[in-house]
Write a protein that holds these residues in place. Sequence first.
Motif, short mmCIF file in Angstrom:
data_model
loop_
_atom_site.label_atom_id
_atom_site.label_comp_id
_atom_site.label_asym_id
_atom_site.label_seq_id
_atom_site.Cartn_x
_atom_site.Cartn_y
_atom_site.Cartn_z
N SER A 6 0.83 -1.20 0.00
CA SER A 6 0.00 0.00 0.00
C SER A 6 0.86 1.25 0.00
O SER A 6 2.05 1.20 0.34
N LEU A 27 -1.85 -3.67 4.09
CA LEU A 27 -2.86 -2.62 4.00
C LEU A 27 -2.69 -1.60 5.11
O LEU A 27 -2.12 -1.91 6.17
N THR A 48 -9.66 1.56 3.04
CA THR A 48 -8.42 0.80 2.92
C THR A 48 -8.15 0.65 1.43
O THR A 48 -9.07 0.80 0.62
#
Length: 221
Positions: free
Chosen positions: A20, A121, A129
């Motif tokens: 992420s 995440l 998210t």
Amino acid sequence: MQEAAEAAVREGGVFHLALSGGATPLALFHRLSSYHFSFPWRETHVWMVDERCVPLDQPDSNFHTVHEHLLRHLRIPYYNLHPMPVQINQRLCVEEDGGALLYEKEVAKLVNGSSFHFVLLGVGYDGHTASLFPGSKENAKDESLVALTESPNKPHQRMSLTFRAINRAQRVALLVMGRGKHETITQLSRVKDQPHKWPITGVKPASGRLVWYIDNEALLG
Ligand SMILES: O=C(O)[C@H](O)[C@@H](O)[C@H](O)[C@H](O)COP(=O)(O)O
């Protein structure tokens, strides 16, 4: 993460890692690049969980961040890197250019069962998210693995793995750090299964493992 990487490489010779953006993973990236010298980077493929629709060399780009804080410090073959194709035909995230489908096909081609070994995440203050935001239509049972989405914050246009892709993963790690996230964590501890309002509650790996990593400041305020 290193354990997961080593196990995957032992079993199948390759480790598929999806990362992420955001500020939270920077400390982890620093740690990985500075101390984990035996991490099997040569066998690791790095994918993006989500991307902002800006050129990859812009500071806003998640790939740019991952590159600056992690990838450029490693010995990792460049063909193991999989930035999201947000720029096609000199334009950014235009549906007809098919960037999301292109990425989905790349995942399907290289990742067994499109099931990442490890997905990292974060969670936003509003419970988003990846680039899956409250109230967005993509949050409903999306059939695709990658989608174009919209963020309430700039840059608005995004490309993101969908819940379907995330929930196929073997391990999902949710990293939450800092006092600023305390309120969010408190709210999240009270809600259940409301992915439309709190997208993070839609993260439920079908047969994989979900682990929350919350630091003391985020947990206790
Ligand atoms: O592109 C992004 O911003 C992300 O991938 C996003 O989902 C992020 O993980 C959260 O917004 C948390 O961001 P912070 O770590 O900056 O709080």
